[in-house]
Design a protein around this motif. Structure first.
Motif, PDB file in Angstrom:
ATOM      1  N   TYR A 156       0.847  -1.189   0.000  1.00  0.00           N
ATOM      2  CA  TYR A 156       0.000   0.000   0.000  1.00  0.00           C
ATOM      3  C   TYR A 156       0.891   1.250   0.000  1.00  0.00           C
ATOM      4  CZ  TYR A 156      -3.925  -3.048   1.212  1.00  0.00           C
ATOM      5  OH  TYR A 156      -4.876  -4.032   1.219  1.00  0.00           O
ATOM      6  N   GLU A 157       1.945   1.188   0.811  1.00  0.00           N
ATOM      7  CA  GLU A 157       2.884   2.305   0.883  1.00  0.00           C
ATOM      8  C   GLU A 157       3.675   2.441  -0.412  1.00  0.00           C
ATOM      9  OE1 GLU A 157       3.930   2.139   5.651  1.00  0.00           O
ATOM     10  OE2 GLU A 157       4.811   0.643   4.311  1.00  0.00           O
ATOM     11  N   VAL A 158       4.078   1.307  -0.944  1.00  0.00           N
ATOM     12  CA  VAL A 158       4.837   1.327  -2.207  1.00  0.00           C
ATOM     13  C   VAL A 158       3.971   1.875  -3.339  1.00  0.00           C
ATOM     14  CG1 VAL A 158       5.911  -0.125  -3.968  1.00  0.00           C
ATOM     15  CG2 VAL A 158       6.374  -0.556  -1.553  1.00  0.00           C
ATOM     16  N   ASN A 159       2.725   1.495  -3.349  1.00  0.00           N
ATOM     17  CA  ASN A 159       1.828   1.963  -4.402  1.00  0.00           C
ATOM     18  C   ASN A 159       1.686   3.487  -4.378  1.00  0.00           C
ATOM     19  OD1 ASN A 159      -0.292   1.527  -6.495  1.00  0.00           O
ATOM     20  ND2 ASN A 159      -1.645   2.328  -4.890  1.00  0.00           N
ATOM     21  N   GLU A 160       1.522   4.030  -3.201  1.00  0.00           N
ATOM     22  CA  GLU A 160       1.310   5.467  -3.066  1.00  0.00           C
ATOM     23  C   GLU A 160       2.504   6.278  -3.563  1.00  0.00           C
ATOM     24  OE1 GLU A 160       0.261   8.734   0.447  1.00  0.00           O
ATOM     25  OE2 GLU A 160       0.312   6.580   0.902  1.00  0.00           O
ATOM     26  N   ARG A 161       3.711   5.763  -3.357  1.00  0.00           N
ATOM     27  CA  ARG A 161       4.895   6.554  -3.689  1.00  0.00           C
ATOM     28  C   ARG A 161       5.649   6.084  -4.925  1.00  0.00           C
ATOM     29  NH1 ARG A 161       7.564   7.120   2.310  1.00  0.00           N
ATOM     30  NH2 ARG A 161       9.378   7.823   1.099  1.00  0.00           N
ATOM     31  N   MET A 162       5.411   4.839  -5.380  1.00  0.00           N
ATOM     32  CA  MET A 162       6.239   4.315  -6.464  1.00  0.00           C
ATOM     33  C   MET A 162       5.477   3.727  -7.647  1.00  0.00           C
ATOM     34  SD  MET A 162       9.241   2.387  -4.279  1.00  0.00           S
ATOM     35  CE  MET A 162      10.022   1.822  -5.792  1.00  0.00           C
ATOM     36  N   LEU A 163       4.190   3.462  -7.471  1.00  0.00           N
ATOM     37  CA  LEU A 163       3.464   2.786  -8.546  1.00  0.00           C
ATOM     38  C   LEU A 163       2.383   3.648  -9.179  1.00  0.00           C
ATOM     39  CD1 LEU A 163       3.004  -0.734  -6.870  1.00  0.00           C
ATOM     40  CD2 LEU A 163       4.863   0.053  -8.348  1.00  0.00           C
ATOM     41  N   ALA A 164       1.858   4.630  -8.449  1.00  0.00           N
ATOM     42  CA  ALA A 164       0.772   5.457  -8.989  1.00  0.00           C
ATOM     43  C   ALA A 164       1.025   6.937  -8.716  1.00  0.00           C
ATOM     44  CB  ALA A 164      -0.559   5.013  -8.389  1.00  0.00           C
ATOM     45  N   SER A 165       2.283   7.327  -8.643  1.00  0.00           N
ATOM     46  CA  SER A 165       2.619   8.733  -8.366  1.00  0.00           C
ATOM     47  C   SER A 165       3.330   9.350  -9.573  1.00  0.00           C
ATOM     48  CB  SER A 165       3.533   8.811  -7.143  1.00  0.00           C
ATOM     49  OG  SER A 165       4.786   8.220  -7.431  1.00  0.00           O
ATOM     50  N   LYS A 166       3.552  10.632  -9.495  1.00  0.00           N
ATOM     51  CA  LYS A 166       4.204  11.319 -10.607  1.00  0.00           C
ATOM     52  C   LYS A 166       5.634  10.841 -10.829  1.00  0.00           C
ATOM     53  CE  LYS A 166       1.449  15.551 -10.279  1.00  0.00           C
ATOM     54  NZ  LYS A 166       1.474  17.034 -10.055  1.00  0.00           N
ATOM     55  N   LYS A 209       7.872   4.798 -12.058  1.00  0.00           N
ATOM     56  CA  LYS A 209       8.631   4.386 -13.238  1.00  0.00           C
ATOM     57  C   LYS A 209       7.785   4.484 -14.509  1.00  0.00           C
ATOM     58  CE  LYS A 209      11.345   0.767 -12.800  1.00  0.00           C
ATOM     59  NZ  LYS A 209      12.740   1.188 -13.052  1.00  0.00           N
ATOM     60  N   GLY A 210       6.466   4.192 -14.389  1.00  0.00           N
ATOM     61  CA  GLY A 210       5.604   4.185 -15.572  1.00  0.00           C
ATOM     62  C   GLY A 210       4.821   5.463 -15.780  1.00  0.00           C
ATOM     63  N   ALA A 211       5.150   6.525 -15.028  1.00  0.00           N
ATOM     64  CA  ALA A 211       4.358   7.764 -15.099  1.00  0.00           C
ATOM     65  C   ALA A 211       4.363   8.376 -16.485  1.00  0.00           C
ATOM     66  CB  ALA A 211       4.865   8.765 -14.068  1.00  0.00           C
ATOM     67  N   GLU A 212       5.496   8.320 -17.204  1.00  0.00           N
ATOM     68  CA  GLU A 212       5.614   8.957 -18.509  1.00  0.00           C
ATOM     69  C   GLU A 212       5.564   7.965 -19.665  1.00  0.00           C
ATOM     70  OE1 GLU A 212       5.701  12.199 -18.834  1.00  0.00           O
ATOM     71  OE2 GLU A 212       5.620  12.460 -16.668  1.00  0.00           O
ATOM     72  N   VAL A 213       5.179   6.738 -19.368  1.00  0.00           N
ATOM     73  CA  VAL A 213       5.147   5.692 -20.400  1.00  0.00           C
ATOM     74  C   VAL A 213       3.714   5.465 -20.855  1.00  0.00           C
ATOM     75  CG1 VAL A 213       5.726   3.298 -20.956  1.00  0.00           C
ATOM     76  CG2 VAL A 213       7.171   4.589 -19.373  1.00  0.00           C
ATOM     77  N   ILE A 214       3.535   5.372 -22.160  1.00  0.00           N
ATOM     78  CA  ILE A 214       2.205   5.106 -22.725  1.00  0.00           C
ATOM     79  C   ILE A 214       1.801   3.677 -22.397  1.00  0.00           C
ATOM     80  CG2 ILE A 214       0.840   4.921 -24.837  1.00  0.00           C
ATOM     81  CD1 ILE A 214       1.586   7.770 -24.080  1.00  0.00           C
ATOM     82  N   CYS A 215       0.614   3.529 -21.855  1.00  0.00           N
ATOM     83  CA  CYS A 215       0.122   2.188 -21.510  1.00  0.00           C
ATOM     84  C   CYS A 215      -0.255   1.435 -22.778  1.00  0.00           C
ATOM     85  CB  CYS A 215      -1.096   2.292 -20.598  1.00  0.00           C
ATOM     86  SG  CYS A 215      -1.805   0.696 -20.172  1.00  0.00           S
ATOM     87  N   ALA A 264      -3.155   5.431 -23.236  1.00  0.00           N
ATOM     88  CA  ALA A 264      -3.043   6.666 -22.456  1.00  0.00           C
ATOM     89  C   ALA A 264      -1.732   6.676 -21.674  1.00  0.00           C
ATOM     90  CB  ALA A 264      -4.225   6.788 -21.505  1.00  0.00           C
ATOM     91  N   GLN A 265      -1.347   7.884 -21.248  1.00  0.00           N
ATOM     92  CA  GLN A 265      -0.092   8.005 -20.510  1.00  0.00           C
ATOM     93  C   GLN A 265      -0.245   7.436 -19.095  1.00  0.00           C
ATOM     94  OE1 GLN A 265       1.841  11.822 -20.819  1.00  0.00           O
ATOM     95  NE2 GLN A 265       2.863  11.586 -18.830  1.00  0.00           N
ATOM     96  N   GLY A 266       0.826   6.787 -18.620  1.00  0.00           N
ATOM     97  CA  GLY A 266       0.819   6.171 -17.299  1.00  0.00           C
ATOM     98  C   GLY A 266       0.538   4.685 -17.437  1.00  0.00           C
ATOM     99  N   CYS A 267       1.526   3.856 -17.111  1.00  0.00           N
ATOM    100  CA  CYS A 267       1.357   2.408 -17.294  1.00  0.00           C
ATOM    101  C   CYS A 267       1.745   1.660 -16.020  1.00  0.00           C
ATOM    102  CB  CYS A 267       2.202   1.913 -18.471  1.00  0.00           C
ATOM    103  SG  CYS A 267       3.986   1.970 -18.140  1.00  0.00           S
TER     104      CYS A 267
END
Length: 810
Positions: A48-58, A61-67, A72-75
């Motif tokens: 849950y903590e990892v998701n908030e800061r590393m998986l769904a944040s700006k 790693k996938g913030a600027e990658v097209i899904c 759409a942007q963010g994968c």
């Protein structure tokens, strides 16, 4: 963290490829673990903590990658790794069943250890893990808008990925209380994997395995074993309540929306399937641990052998595993002797367990020798005030029951009860078990005490939180059976609870479950529910065959019960069933020594089965049993059944499975001299000349009829008149003190009270007088049968005693 480009990166794989993409264990244990430690300063954070800061944040790693799935942007994290760091992803080879509450460190270490144990290359093992492989940007967006991702979408993706990998890894941590068995998605994933025949492995990190190994050598597996029984998909939790409701309705569409925890057979089957598979894994791990240490020549503590043997003994459905129990106990004995532990409480307890196992396998001489030594070891260890010693006394009591020494069995159980009470150990599983067996003892000598013992046993099972156990399930069955025998209402629900418990315990492929079904069938038969009785008895018979019990005495009794019900239902196959029963009994009689309780049981069963076959199943509708009074002479109605007069003069009348008292007990057919007798098959032993009263001088004849269940009753010590009832398949075994006992596994039959031969009161009518001198007063358990001069009685397979009065007058 890995730097991300300023411009969005186009997708580099197809939608189909992305949906089943996995990430390598090697990448997780190196790059990903390092990223987490850099972000948090440690790796003990949960997902849950990892998701908030590393998986769904700006800065994800996938913030600027097209899904690649929606353009759409963010994968997802796995798509970003695939796009940015080639060679670390591929089609998933395993699917992880886990909980977001686990720490990154726990998950990664468990995966690495599994690769090591299985000799798999971490670079070539690709894991589908929902946190890293689902697009968390889209999930969080849906939650923010108040719209969760639909259950149907999750279910479709979940099944697709599971079918693609065909291999599920279930993470068990922490060792003493694994989180994932409390999560509904985890339980459901395990079940689907097993139902579809996919490969299923349990994994745990090294530190948890170390705790497992420690428990193996010390406290044992009982705590975790009991914990597994709490797997309950209806009580499992979910992050989204809609997911929980949807999964439960998927499992059982008939569950009411306002009561999702209502008992469900479908949910119970899922629980049992998951529990059994988890138990299998723990047994496998324990056995492999012992074998590896043996191969390495490492010393193995006696306690480790004992605990592994206990685990093996719990897998009764697995014949191969069951066969390893005795050798494992014997290795423990060898280890104890080699390390000079003979005079310890633990060694004495081990001898008791080995003796109990040998007893169950009818190796009686060796079992007795082990018990003798165990008694001596307990004394030398000064441990005769312990729970282990009480358990030993219980074990010896059961051994005495097997030998037919029922008075001594009762004494041993009372001694065990006294030991536990003096030591203040009432709130133990052993104490609950002792009370249960005492209840069984008093079924025949003081029925009024039985429910008191059973209720107290039930209380202590519940107090010790041992309700998820075979002992508790068997207790419920005992209580139901006692209610059934005492002709009271309420047994049906108890039988059903016992059956459900066996399902929950994963013991539906056991001899004990077959016994439950047979007893349930008899209960239905008593309540005139013949189709239901047939269903349960047929299931019991089929299960025994499946369990390779088709050549046992218990199976012969079940066949006899089944044939009885089939005949009552006019099923033509009843003759085949009774013929199979007779064939089996004949073979068992050839193997059994004469003049033993076992041989006598089989002989009686054969006599009854032969009579049924001889009468061509002509039982009328005689499955309805009257509680009062005799039926008319040879009545052919539902209460008294169809009676069959035999012979000339005062012949016998047989009435199959009919009225409990009477039902053709009059049965007088005139002709010849002397009074004959009437028997009701499977009914009352009260009266009908059973007393055989003869007085000096003018001896009374012995043909008699009774009008109530308690006529010709015995006055037991507690002043309660108890009737003696006979049934189809149980045997009374006489002991020196006059207590006759029912083998509890033999089927429905003799229920006997303690008789005081010189003080038994008799009531009823005599139907004739005999001339001559009688030796009055002595009561035998075989009925006296006057043939009455020229009159010929019917064939009497009960080998009655010779009448002691003179020649009777008709």
């Amino acid at each position: 963290m890995t730097d991300v480009p300023s411009d969005p990166i186009s997708r580099v794989c197809s939608v189909e490829e992305s949906s089943v993409l996995g990430i390598s264990v090697h990448y997780l244990s190196t790059v990903f673990l390092k990223e987490v430690e850099e972000e948090f300063g440690h790796s003990d954070c949960n997902y849950y903590e990892v998701n908030e800061r590393m998986l769904a944040s700006k800065k994800a790693k996938g913030a600027e990658v097209i899904c690649p799935r929606d353009g759409a942007q963010g994968c997802s994290y796995v798509d970003a790794v695939h796009a940015l760091e080639s060679g670390n992803t591929d089609a998933a080879s395993v699917m992880l069943s886990w909980s977001w509450q686990y720490s990154v460190r726990t998950v990664v270490r468990a995966l690495v250890r599994w690769c090591t144990m299985e000799k798999r290359d971490p670079k070539k093992v690709f894991v589908w893990q929902c946190a890293l492989c689902n697009n968390q940007f889209r999930v969080e967006a849906s939650k923010a808008s108040g719209e969760w991702e639909s259950f149907e979408t999750f279910k479709a993706l979940f099944e697709k990925r599971m079918d693609h990998t065909s291999h599920v890894l279930s993470l068990m941590a922490p060792w003493g209380e694994p989180i994932n068995i409390t999560r509904i998605w985890c339980v459901f994933e395990k079940y689907v994997a097993l139902a579809k025949g996919h490969k299923f492995d349990v994994i745990m990190p090294e530190e948890e395995d170390a705790k497992f190994q420690e428990a193996l050598e010390t406290t044992g597996m009982q705590p975790i074993w009991d914990l597994f029984f709490k797997v309950d998909i209806q009580k499992a939790q979910a992050t989204a309540e809609t997911d929980r409701r949807n999964i439960l309705h998927l499992v059982d569409p008939d569950l009411p929306e306002d009561n999702l925890e209502l008992y469900s057979n479908s949910c119970a089957r899922i629980n049992a399937s998951v529990v059994y598979r988890l138990q299998q894994w723990f047994v496998k791990q324990a056995l492999e641990s012992i074998q590896q240490r043996e191969e390495a020549g490492d010393p193995i503590p006696m306690k480790a052998y004992v605990n592994v043997a206990w685990l093996l003994s719990q897998q009764r459905n697995d014949e191969k595993t069951w066969g390893l129990v005795q050798p494992m106990y014997e290795k423990g004995v060898q280890a104890g002797r080699a390390t000079n532990q003979e005079n310890t409480k633990e060694f004495a307890d081990l001898l008791c367990k080995l003796a109990s196992f040998k007893q169950k396998n009818k190796i009686l001489t060796e079992a007795a020798e082990l018990m003798t030594e165990a008694e001596m070891r307990f004394e030398k260890a000064d441990a005769r005030n312990t729970e282990e010693y009480a358990d030993f006394l219980k074990c010896r009591a059961l051994h005495l029951r097997f030998l037919g020494h029922y008075d001594e069995m009762t004494k041993q159980l009372h001694k065990a009860q006294e030991v536990l009470e003096k030591a203040g150990l009432q709130e133990t599983r052993t104490y609950a078990g002792v009370l249960r067996y005492l209840g069984q003892c008093y079924r025949h000598t003081a029925p009024g005490k039985v429910m008191e013992y059973y209720e107290n046993s039930k209380y202590y099972f519940e107090e010790t939180k041992s309700t998820f156990s075979q002992g508790y399930a068997s207790l419920l069955s005992d209580m139901a059976l006692h209610i059934y025998r005492r002709h009271r209402e309420g047994g049906t629900e108890l039988f059903e609870q016992a059956r459900r418990m066996f399902v929950a315990l994963g013991l539906t492929q056991s001899a004990e479950y077959a016994s439950i079904l047979d007893k349930f069938g008899k209960h239905y038969r008593y309540h005139h529910m013949l189709p239901e009785a047939y269903e349960k008895m047929k299931e019991a018979s089929d299960l025994q065959v499946e369990l390779r019990m088709g050549k046992t005495r218990n199976h012969a009794h079940v066949l006899a019960d089944l044939a009885n019900v089939e005949a009552a239902l006019k099923k033509p196959e009843w003759e085949v069933t009774i013929a199979l029963c007779l064939d089996l009994v004949d073979r068992l009689l050839e193997e059994e020594e004469k003049d033993t309780a076992e041989h006598d049981t089989l002989r009686r069963l054969k006599e009854k089965a032969e009579s049924m076959l001889a009468n061509k199943g002509d039982h009328g509708k005689g499955m309805r049993r009257s509680r009062n009074g005799p039926g008319n002479q040879g009545d052919n109605d539902q209460t008294s059944g169809k009676s069959t007069p035999r012979g000339k003069g005062k012949g016998r009348t047989w009435s199959w499975g009919t009225s409990r008292t009477g039902s053709g007990l009059d049965g007088d057919e005139e002709g010849g001299k002397g009074k004959g007798r009437t028997w009701s098959w499977g009914t009352s032993r009260t009266g009908s000349g059973l007393d055989g009263d003869e007085e000096g001088g003018q001896g009374k004849g012995i043909g008699r009829q009774d009008t109530a269940t308690s006529s010709a009753s015995n006055h037991t010590d507690d002043g309660e008149d108890q009737a003696i009832r006979s049934g189809f398949s149980k045997q009374a075994i006489r002991s020196d003190s006059g207590l006759e006992h029912i083998d509890e596994d033999a089927g429905d039959g003799w229920e006997v009270v303690k008789r005081k031969s010189s003080k038994v009161e008799r009531t009823g009518e005599s139907n004739g007088e005999g001339k001559g001198k009688g030796k009055g007063g002595k009561d035998r358990w075989t009925p006296a049968t006057p043939r009455g001069g020229e009159g010929k009685g019917g064939k009497d397979r009960w080998t009655p005693a010779t009448p002691r009065g003179g020649e009777g007058k008709g």
